[in-house]
Design an enzyme around this catalytic site. Structure first.
Site, mmCIF file in Angstrom:
data_model
loop_
_atom_site.group_PDB
_atom_site.id
_atom_site.type_symbol
_atom_site.label_atom_id
_atom_site.label_comp_id
_atom_site.label_asym_id
_atom_site.label_seq_id
_atom_site.Cartn_x
_atom_site.Cartn_y
_atom_site.Cartn_z
ATOM 1 N N ALA A 64 0.844 -1.197 0.000
ATOM 2 C CA ALA A 64 0.000 0.000 0.000
ATOM 3 C C ALA A 64 0.876 1.242 0.000
ATOM 4 O O ALA A 64 2.042 1.198 0.414
ATOM 5 C CB ALA A 64 -0.908 0.021 1.231
ATOM 6 N N TYR A 129 -5.467 9.704 0.919
ATOM 7 C CA TYR A 129 -5.142 8.316 1.297
ATOM 8 C C TYR A 129 -6.435 7.528 1.540
ATOM 9 O O TYR A 129 -6.621 6.442 0.977
ATOM 10 C CB TYR A 129 -4.260 8.338 2.547
ATOM 11 C CG TYR A 129 -4.109 6.997 3.230
ATOM 12 C CD1 TYR A 129 -3.306 5.990 2.688
ATOM 13 C CD2 TYR A 129 -4.762 6.737 4.444
ATOM 14 C CE1 TYR A 129 -3.176 4.764 3.323
ATOM 15 C CE2 TYR A 129 -4.631 5.511 5.082
ATOM 16 C CZ TYR A 129 -3.841 4.532 4.522
ATOM 17 O OH TYR A 129 -3.720 3.315 5.149
HETATM 18 N N1 LIG Z 1 0.124 1.941 9.280
HETATM 19 C C1 LIG Z 1 -1.082 2.213 9.762
HETATM 20 O O1 LIG Z 1 -1.221 2.913 10.764
HETATM 21 C C2 LIG Z 1 -2.301 1.659 9.092
HETATM 22 C C3 LIG Z 1 -3.559 1.955 9.638
HETATM 23 C C4 LIG Z 1 -4.698 1.429 9.021
HETATM 24 C C5 LIG Z 1 -4.568 0.618 7.903
HETATM 25 N N2 LIG Z 1 -3.332 0.377 7.385
HETATM 26 C C6 LIG Z 1 -3.237 -0.467 6.194
HETATM 27 O O2 LIG Z 1 -2.559 -1.653 6.589
HETATM 28 C C7 LIG Z 1 -1.820 -2.169 5.474
HETATM 29 C C8 LIG Z 1 -0.407 -2.464 5.922
HETATM 30 O O3 LIG Z 1 0.181 -1.244 6.339
HETATM 31 P P1 LIG Z 1 1.659 -1.139 6.883
HETATM 32 O O4 LIG Z 1 1.632 -0.291 8.085
HETATM 33 O O5 LIG Z 1 2.288 -2.504 6.933
HETATM 34 O O6 LIG Z 1 2.315 -0.303 5.704
HETATM 35 P P2 LIG Z 1 3.842 -0.183 5.275
HETATM 36 O O7 LIG Z 1 4.716 -0.569 6.414
HETATM 37 O O8 LIG Z 1 3.982 1.173 4.663
HETATM 38 O O9 LIG Z 1 3.963 -1.308 4.162
HETATM 39 C C9 LIG Z 1 3.460 -1.151 2.876
HETATM 40 C C10 LIG Z 1 4.438 -1.843 1.956
HETATM 41 O O10 LIG Z 1 3.916 -1.777 0.624
HETATM 42 C C11 LIG Z 1 5.007 -1.484 -0.230
HETATM 43 N N3 LIG Z 1 4.539 -0.932 -1.496
HETATM 44 C C12 LIG Z 1 4.263 0.342 -1.823
HETATM 45 N N4 LIG Z 1 3.918 0.425 -3.121
HETATM 46 C C13 LIG Z 1 3.970 -0.827 -3.620
HETATM 47 C C14 LIG Z 1 3.764 -1.388 -4.887
HETATM 48 N N5 LIG Z 1 3.432 -0.622 -5.942
HETATM 49 N N6 LIG Z 1 3.916 -2.718 -5.053
HETATM 50 C C15 LIG Z 1 4.283 -3.506 -4.011
HETATM 51 N N7 LIG Z 1 4.522 -3.035 -2.789
HETATM 52 C C16 LIG Z 1 4.369 -1.703 -2.589
HETATM 53 C C17 LIG Z 1 5.838 -0.508 0.555
HETATM 54 O O11 LIG Z 1 7.133 -0.400 0.023
HETATM 55 P P3 LIG Z 1 7.922 1.016 0.139
HETATM 56 O O12 LIG Z 1 7.893 1.374 1.605
HETATM 57 O O13 LIG Z 1 9.256 0.676 -0.397
HETATM 58 O O14 LIG Z 1 7.136 1.975 -0.693
HETATM 59 C C18 LIG Z 1 5.816 -1.171 1.928
HETATM 60 O O15 LIG Z 1 6.836 -2.136 2.039
HETATM 61 C C19 LIG Z 1 -1.953 -1.142 4.369
HETATM 62 O O16 LIG Z 1 -2.950 -1.561 3.476
HETATM 63 C C20 LIG Z 1 -2.404 0.107 5.081
HETATM 64 O O17 LIG Z 1 -3.179 0.932 4.230
HETATM 65 C C21 LIG Z 1 -2.201 0.861 7.964
#
Ligand SMILES: NC(=O)c1ccc[n+]([C@@H]2O[C@H](COP(=O)([O-])OP(=O)(O)OC[C@H]3O[C@@H](n4cnc5c(N)ncnc54)[C@H](OP(=O)(O)O)[C@@H]3O)[C@@H](O)[C@H]2O)c1
Length: 286
Positions: A64, A129
């Site tokens: 994401a 977002y």
């Molecule tokens: N973090 C929060 O507080 C939160 C809250 C609610 C929901 N969520 C949701 O939970 C899910 C997991 O979040 P998270 O915190 O684990 O996020 P994260 O740590 O930012 O991980 C997202 C990963 O997706 C990768 N990515 C970005 N663009 C991509 C692409 N085109 N193809 C393949 N991979 C790609 C990123 O790589 P790069 O970093 O290299 O770009 C990163 O490794 C997401 O769907 C997010 O929307 C998160």
């Protein structure tokens, strides 16, 4: 035969947590973990080829665009990753009979409610977002029936950068912090969420649909920082501030009602403080 599972975005904090946890399931599940450099989910040809080759039973989409402020200026990129690429995943899941487990966000809501958001509540994102994530959800519902859309909130883990780790490290360095009180939500642990995802897969659960997964209870970012500071005996280092200007607007209230998950799971979800403490204990030992 083993269950075949693709995990996209495996270098993110949720992806890494699932990978960490996957060792407990290697007898029953074959995993393919692909980070962005190995699988860019916006590359539709590569995605299609992968699905054709592997015949996955499940795709857990952890990829994401998660930088909420940057999404305001890099709108197209946010839409490409969080919406258009998700549509393409859904199309491939349909074609190859793969169940999509997709993670979405509390930021699909505008925060005007005063009690925990139900899955059926009206969405109305107030930042790019949230809009891009909501569009991703809409595409999934349009193209697929075997999906789990799991909305979660305020994710943290022992991996990568997140609020809990950042505050922990700053307080350990004895920094003084001013943290906002204006937003209410629930911190949710990647570990707890991963357990729920593994529950769905290992039970081959078919109660498809949208689910709200968060810990139990609610707090503010200040409340969360204060909890971390108490753990470190540094509560005098954290002071409250009403708000702080950011590029993207955030919902003032985004607590999720997690009763539907509890029913499916048949057990209560953990209290947010208990799950935060698990990560704090781990960080302390590092
Ligand atoms: N973090 C929060 O507080 C939160 C809250 C609610 C929901 N969520 C949701 O939970 C899910 C997991 O979040 P998270 O915190 O684990 O996020 P994260 O740590 O930012 O991980 C997202 C990963 O997706 C990768 N990515 C970005 N663009 C991509 C692409 N085109 N193809 C393949 N991979 C790609 C990123 O790589 P790069 O970093 O290299 O770009 C990163 O490794 C997401 O769907 C997010 O929307 C998160």
């Amino acid at each position: 035969m083993k269950i075949r599972v693709l995990v996209t975005g495996s270098n993110g904090q949720l992806g890494k947590t699932i990978k960490d946890f996957s060792n407990d399931f290697t007898n029953t599940i074959d995993f393919v973990f692909l980070e962005k450099s190995k699988l860019d989910i916006t590359n539709s040809k590569v995605v299609e080829h992968l699905f054709k080759e592997h015949n996955f039973d499940y795709c857990i989409n952890c990829a994401a665009f998660t930088n909420v402020d940057l999404a305001e200026t890099e709108t197209q990129k946010a839409l490409d990753v969080n919406a258009h690429a998700v549509k393409n995943l859904a199309v491939n899941c349909k074609q190859y009979n793969t169940t999509l487990i997709h993670v979405s966000t509390d930021y699909v809501f505008d925060g005007s409610k005063e009690s925990p958001y139900l899955e059926s509540d009206i969405t109305n994102p107030i930042n790019t977002y949230g809009e891009s994530k909501l569009l991703g959800e809409t595409y999934i519902r349009e193209h697929l029936s075997n999906y789990f859309i799991i909305r979660t909130s305020w994710l943290y883990s022992k991996f990568n950068n997140n609020f809990v780790k950042t505050i922990f490290n700053k307080l350990k360095a004895n920094e003084k912090l001013t943290i906002i009180t204006s937003q209410k939500g629930t911190p949710s642990s990647c570990r707890d969420l991963s357990e729920f995802i593994f529950f769905i897969i290992s039970k081959k659960n078919t109660s498809y649909g949208t689910y709200h997964f968060s810990a139990t209870g609610e707090t503010t970012w200040y409340g969360l920082a204060l909890h971390i500071s108490k753990y470190l005996n540094k509560s005098s280092n954290v002071k409250p501030i009403q708000n702080y200007p950011t590029k993207a607007q955030r919902p003032l209230y985004s607590v999720l009602n997690n009763k539907k998950v509890e029913q499916l799971y048949n057990k209560p979800l953990k209290k947010w403080k208990d799950s935060v403490d698990d990560v704090l204990e781990h960080l302390t030992k590092e």
